[in-house]
Scaffold this active site. Structure first.
Site, PDB file in Angstrom:
ATOM      1  N   TYR A  41      -1.118   1.578   9.504  1.00 25.47           N
ATOM      2  CA  TYR A  41      -0.766   0.086   9.568  1.00 25.47           C
ATOM      3  C   TYR A  41       0.502  -0.010   8.607  1.00 25.47           C
ATOM      4  O   TYR A  41       0.861   0.747   7.720  1.00 25.47           O
ATOM      5  CB  TYR A  41      -1.994  -0.517   8.891  1.00 25.47           C
ATOM      6  N   ASP A  57       6.327   5.030   5.369  1.00 28.67           N
ATOM      7  CA  ASP A  57       5.979   3.734   5.037  1.00 28.67           C
ATOM      8  C   ASP A  57       5.237   4.203   3.764  1.00 28.67           C
ATOM      9  O   ASP A  57       3.979   4.730   3.789  1.00 28.67           O
ATOM     10  CB  ASP A  57       5.183   3.132   5.868  1.00 28.67           C
ATOM     11  N   LYS A 113       3.271  -2.917  -2.731  1.00 31.91           N
ATOM     12  CA  LYS A 113       2.064  -2.730  -3.635  1.00 31.91           C
ATOM     13  C   LYS A 113       2.368  -2.425  -5.038  1.00 31.91           C
ATOM     14  O   LYS A 113       3.044  -3.163  -5.896  1.00 31.91           O
ATOM     15  CB  LYS A 113       1.003  -2.092  -2.910  1.00 31.91           C
TER      16      LYS A 113
END
Ligand SMILES: *Cc1c(COP(=O)(O)O)cnc(C)c1O
Length: 435
Positions: free
Chosen positions: A153, A248, A276
């Protein structure tokens, strides 16, 4: 336990009330789909405060938290030093829309920590970070096609909401309504862990591929730990064909090692995307690479990218404070020790449930399927969803909050202690009887 209804809905009255109101004015009542508890049933709990590893909901009920806002809170909830520094920064103004000192400091820190990185630019989410990294890759190579892996994702930009096409070497089809075919027609989707598929695609159209994007430790569809040899092959083949490799690291960056998965695994990408942890709980993303590749960005080069709130002093300060505490407290060593303890305690319980405990550092996943830990999304049977519901609800009733989906990983923070892990193990043991 108080107010336990006949159904499996343990949410308190205030949460139910808020959710009722929310559903009238917010689609499904939530700002991000997984929060609606559709995968586990029941009413979402509305949170009001958090301290360390504990969260408290709007009905005054406390839970031991293993979601940690999906990763940013690596120091725990409301870490005093982060809050104090954010408070001080906020008092001087939330945003100026100009450069500021904390953004320079955070960029210097990221560049210091992450292998091969020379420059970063800040954005406000992980979605923007991957989207912008892909734009840089396309601008730098002059190519349009990109490759992603099934089970990874990368946020919700159009080009990445894509499912594999039907042919052997075909480009993708939208996996979401509202995404035109044209937007995903340049994105190929490959299975993870499949050297042959990777080679077939590059043989067919390697010279058209701008970039391959991957979560080096995929953690959004279970925890799909890859063979390092596969990542090395990916590094090699992208280099051979002049394509850029994008890691990522929105979850793994600054978590699995000071320099993320690249540091841990010894594989250095051309571009990396962060989010994050790097915002310490504030909306921050970043993407970076070599100065040469990043020079395609406006105003140096022709690739446009911008953000009103990008690099604002409050968000940058939260990220800096988080990294400061992590470095001072040797966070990575502590998180590994904590994770290892969790693995030892939970593995036998997971085995009794017919599954296994998959872990990488402070990331863990309760895999409810038998056999070896899966390395691809396709290897996860959909039978894991049903038993997870009962486990989730039982844990919630016992005051332990795991992610409201069988496919989401758990997060440890520096605020978690051995006693918290013991309590998770005990609660899971009790929950085992409910499946
Ligand atoms: C969370 C996540 C994103 C998206 O970040 P947002 O801040 O939610 O937009 C992208 N990639 C990975 C690996 C993520 O875990």
């Amino acid at each position: 336990m108080t107010e336990v209804s006949q159904s499996t809905d343990y949410a308190g009255q205030r949460s139910q009330e808020l959710y009722g109101r929310a559903q009238r004015v917010i689609p499904a009542g939530v700002s991000s789909p997984v929060r609606a508890f559709r995968a586990v049933g029941g009413t979402p709990i509305y949170l009001e405060s958090g301290r360390g590893s504990t969260i408290t909901d709007a009905d005054g009920r406390s839970y031991l938290d293993f979601v940690m806002s999906w990763g940013p809170l690596i120091l725990g909830h409301a870490h005093p030093e982060v809050i104090e520094r954010v408070r001080a920064a906020a008092a001087d103004g939330l945003t100026f829309g100009t450069p500021c000192a904390p953004e320079v400091e955070l960029a210097e820190r990221i560049v210091d920590l992450y292998p091969g990185l020379e420059q970063v630019r800040f954005v406000s989410s992980g979605t923007e970070a991957t989207m912008s990294a892909l734009r840089v890759a396309r601008a730098a190579t002059g190519r349009d096609r990109i490759v992603k892996f099934s089970g990874c994702y990368h946020g919700h930009s159009d080009q990445l909401l894509v499912a594999a096409g039907s042919g052997l070497v075909t480009f993708g089809e939208p996996s979401s309504a509202g995404v035109p075919d044209a937007f995903t027609s340049q994105t190929a989707v490959l299975p993870l862990d499949d050297d042959a598929a990777l080679e077939a695609l590059f043989n067919e159209c390697g010279r058209d591929i701008a970039a391959v994007i991957i979560e080096p430790i995929p953690a959004n569809n279970g925890l799909l730990i890859q063979r390092t040899a596969f990542l090395q092959r990916l590094r090699e083949i992208t280099r051979q064909h002049g394509s850029l490799l994008i890691f990522d690291e929105v979850i793994t960056g600054f978590r699995v090692a000071p320099g993320g998965a690249a540091d841990l695994l010894g594989v250095t990408p051309d571009l990396a995307a962060f989010g994050k942890v790097i915002g310490g709980g504030m909306p921050v993303g970043a993407f970076g690479g070599s100065a040469e590749v990043m020079s395609v960005l406006a105003p140096l080069g022709p690739a446009y990218q911008a953000g009103t709130l990008s690099g604002n002093p409050v968000a940058m300060t939260a990220g800096l404070a988080t990294l400061d505490v992590m470095e001072r407290e040797h966070a990575w060593k502590q998180l590994e020790a904590l994770g290892s303890d969790l693995e030892q305690r939970l593995s036998p319980i997971a085995a009794e449930m017919g599954g296994s405990l998959v872990r990488q550092g402070s990331l863990f996943w309760l895999n409810l399927a038998p056999g070896e830990a899966p390395r691809t999304a396709e290897a996860i049977p959909d039978t894991i969803a049903e038993p997870y519901k009962a486990i989730f609800q039982s844990l919630l009733q016992q005051g332990v909050y795991l992610a409201p989906s069988a496919y989401e990983v758990g997060f440890l923070s520096l605020a978690h202690e051995t006693a918290d892990i013991e309590r998770l193990a005990q609660s899971l043991n009790a929950a085992r009887d409910s499946i």
